[in-house]
Design a protein around this motif. Structure first.
Motif, PDB file in Angstrom:
ATOM      1  N   GLU A 107     -62.733  19.005  -1.438  1.00  0.00           N
ATOM      2  CA  GLU A 107     -63.536  19.718  -2.430  1.00  0.00           C
ATOM      3  C   GLU A 107     -64.255  18.702  -3.329  1.00  0.00           C
ATOM      4  O   GLU A 107     -65.462  18.752  -3.507  1.00  0.00           O
ATOM      5  N   SER A 160     -57.359  23.717  -5.959  1.00  0.00           N
ATOM      6  CA  SER A 160     -58.225  22.557  -6.138  1.00  0.00           C
ATOM      7  C   SER A 160     -57.756  21.336  -5.345  1.00  0.00           C
ATOM      8  O   SER A 160     -56.569  21.177  -5.057  1.00  0.00           O
ATOM      9  N   GLN A 178     -56.463  17.322 -10.892  1.00  0.00           N
ATOM     10  CA  GLN A 178     -56.513  18.487  -9.991  1.00  0.00           C
ATOM     11  C   GLN A 178     -55.112  19.011  -9.691  1.00  0.00           C
ATOM     12  O   GLN A 178     -54.913  20.220  -9.555  1.00  0.00           O
ATOM     13  N   ASP A 185     -66.141  19.190 -13.685  1.00  0.00           N
ATOM     14  CA  ASP A 185     -65.478  20.482 -13.910  1.00  0.00           C
ATOM     15  C   ASP A 185     -66.081  21.214 -15.100  1.00  0.00           C
ATOM     16  O   ASP A 185     -66.043  22.444 -15.159  1.00  0.00           O
TER      17      ASP A 185
HETATM   18  N1  LIG Z   1     -61.337  21.663 -10.832  1.00  0.00           N
HETATM   19  C1  LIG Z   1     -61.657  23.066 -10.740  1.00  0.00           C
HETATM   20  C2  LIG Z   1     -62.350  23.320  -9.423  1.00  0.00           C
HETATM   21  O1  LIG Z   1     -61.527  23.007  -8.376  1.00  0.00           O
HETATM   22  C3  LIG Z   1     -62.538  23.543 -11.879  1.00  0.00           C
HETATM   23  C4  LIG Z   1     -61.964  23.449 -13.237  1.00  0.00           C
HETATM   24  C5  LIG Z   1     -62.130  24.307 -14.271  1.00  0.00           C
HETATM   25  N2  LIG Z   1     -61.467  23.804 -15.336  1.00  0.00           N
HETATM   26  C6  LIG Z   1     -60.928  22.664 -15.005  1.00  0.00           C
HETATM   27  N3  LIG Z   1     -61.221  22.467 -13.710  1.00  0.00           N
END
Ligand SMILES: N[C@H](CO)Cc1c[nH]c[nH+]1
Ligand SMILES: NC(=O)c1ccc[n+]([C@@H]2O[C@H](COP(=O)([O-])OP(=O)(O)OC[C@H]3O[C@@H](n4cnc5c(N)ncnc54)[C@H](O)[C@@H]3O)[C@@H](O)[C@H]2O)c1
Ligand SMILES: [Zn+2]
Length: 442
Positions: free
Chosen positions: A332, A242, A264, A366
């Protein structure tokens, strides 16, 4: 705990371009070893099927079973998990699923066609994939949210069979992950992960059926394996470790920004968090918040490693330069933590998802905003888009000529085909050319 030494850069320094390139090219240095190991895993699974998947699952996930069929989770077990989780978790999953579904329903593309004056019909037929493979990560954290983000667009697209793989290190199953699979209507679930799971989905084994396309995020081993199997199967994109890039005007509470960067970084030592601001004093204040808040974090070790190895605090002349640097990075996630995000977004060209304004924490995206959280990483937002319904649909062109249309276009095709020296093409088209007032020529 690991000491903190976060990279500081200024866009005004002479070697800024080289330093920025070094920060972003970091992944290349680990690529070589990872490539070697992933190629070995893919080859083994391709040639030895279930046996190789079982060996790698024992080695990398500390999970040993006699047969790969033992790693399939039944629908009854998914329903049991849904019934077992606390009510607030179930409600949150259902609420998130509803918002994700609502957003993705707007992405569905329908078939279309039009008719020309001579009766010729042209169009596009849209069909869902027959079988899709969803990778749900599970090495360092469990990701029920990624189950929803992968499976809901597949279901909205109408994919006939949705197969999910998820690692369960040491065999520990996460009920929220299984419950999310029940809510999203996943057809089959196997508790395997890493490059071996990608290989199984790409080539098929005695137990795991080959799919048409593999989607979903994962660590560097998963992302590399997906890149390698592309061509044998479709893939959505490279969705690796991420990343977050925050552009701040220096007016947001520094604690908020520090926590956004952590959000992240806590995924993976290889995650990347970058802050860009025109105010050097503000960068100092965020760094102070980072030092203050880090000891309060459960995943402080992972965050510290990620910040030391991959983060940067970058001072720029103004927000216009911030946008320019951000476009070079193509992150991202991009947070525009500024007074007027609508104005700044005009200058943004490359980002997986853009979070507008101080209140829009990336974390909301997210979980439950609605748009997909499976997003392109490592600068691939220059040419890739978020996972969506369109990833599970494909298009066939429809072409239906009337006799009159075939005659007219036959003349054009004939000239072009003879120009290419392809006589069979030319004659095939010429058979359909009508002589004045008559049928096609012999
Ligand atoms: N930040 C992630 C995508 O890079 C997705 C995610 C899932 N749970 C927490 N974060
Ligand atoms: N870009 C996105 O959309 C997005 C979304 C969610 C998560 N993520 C990222 O997904 C990743 C999840 O990573 P994770 O590790 O928690 O789970 P994961 O499921 O991606 O990886 C775990 C697997 O990696 C394999 N593995 C680990 N070490 C290995 C080694 N030395 N050699 C070969 N294989 C090895 C194992 O097979 C294990 O099953 C994080 O980087 C996170 O940032 C990205
Ligand atoms: Zn996240």
């Amino acid at each position: 705990m690991t000491d903190l030494a976060i990279t500081r850069l200024s866009a005004a320094q002479a070697d800024f371009d080289a330093e920025l390139a070094r920060l972003l090219a970091w992944e290349d240095s680990v690529d070589h070893q990872v490539n070697e190991s992933v190629r070995h895993i893919l080859h083994q699974v391709r040639t030895r099927g279930d046996a190789a998947v079982l060996e790698f699952t024992a080695k990398f996930d500390q999970l040993s079973v006699a047969s790969l069929a033992d790693l399939e989770i039944s629908q009854a077990r998914l329903q049991q998990a849904l019934a077992a989780i606390p009510a607030d978790q179930r409600e949150a999953l259902e609420q998130a699923a509803e918002r994700v579904r609502g957003y993705h329903q707007r992405q569905r593309q329908d078939s279309w066609q039009y008719q020309e004056a001579d009766g010729t019909v042209l169009g596009q037929k849209v069909t869902p994939l027959d079988r899709a493979g969803l990778y749900v990560p599970g090495g360092k954290a469990a990701y029920p949210s990624s189950v929803l983000m992968n499976a809901i667009p597949a279901k909205v697209a109408g994919v006939a069979e949705v197969i999910m793989v998820v690692p369960t290190p040491a065999g520990v199953q996460n009920d929220m992950v299984l419950a999310a699979a029940a809510i999203a209507g996943v057809d089959r679930v196997f508790t395997v992960g890493g490059a071996q799971a990608v290989a199984a989905l790409a080539y098929g084994t005695e137990t795991i059926p080959a799919v048409d396309k593999i989607v979903g995020p994962g660590n560097i081993f998963v992302a590399t394996a997906k890149r390698e199997v592309f061509g044998t199967v479709g893939i959505d994109m490279i969705a690796g470790p991420s990343e977050i890039l925050v552009i701040c005007d220096g007016e947001t509470d520094p604690d908020w920004i520090a926590m956004d960067l952590f959000s992240q970084a806590e995924h993976d030592e290889q995650a990347q968090s970058i802050l860009i601001c025109p105010n050097g004093d503000y960068l100092d204040r965020v760094e102070a918040s980072i030092r203050k808040l880090l000891p309060t974090m459960e995943r402080a070790e992972i965050i510290a490693r990620s910040l030391n190895d991959r983060a940067a605090l970058i001072e720029v002349a103004d927000l216009a330069q911030a946008a320019e640097v951000s476009n070079r990075i193509a992150p991202e996630h991009l947070e525009l933590s500024v007074a007027d995000p609508e104005a700044l977004v005009e200058a943004i060209r490359h980002a997986g998802a853009i979070f507008m304004g101080r209140y829009t924490a990336e974390a909301l995206g997210d979980y439950c905003a609605g748009p997909n959280h499976v997003l392109p990483t490592s600068g691939t937002a220059r040419f890739s888009s978020p996972l969506g319904v369109y990833d599970f649909q494909k298009r066939s062109s429809l072409i239906g000529f009337s006799a009159a249309g075939a005659s007219e276009m036959g003349k054009v095709a004939s000239v072009l085909a003879r120009g290419e020296g392809l006589t069979a093409h030319a004659r095939s088209a010429e058979y359909r050319i009508q002589s004045e007032g008559g049928q096609g020529d012999e």
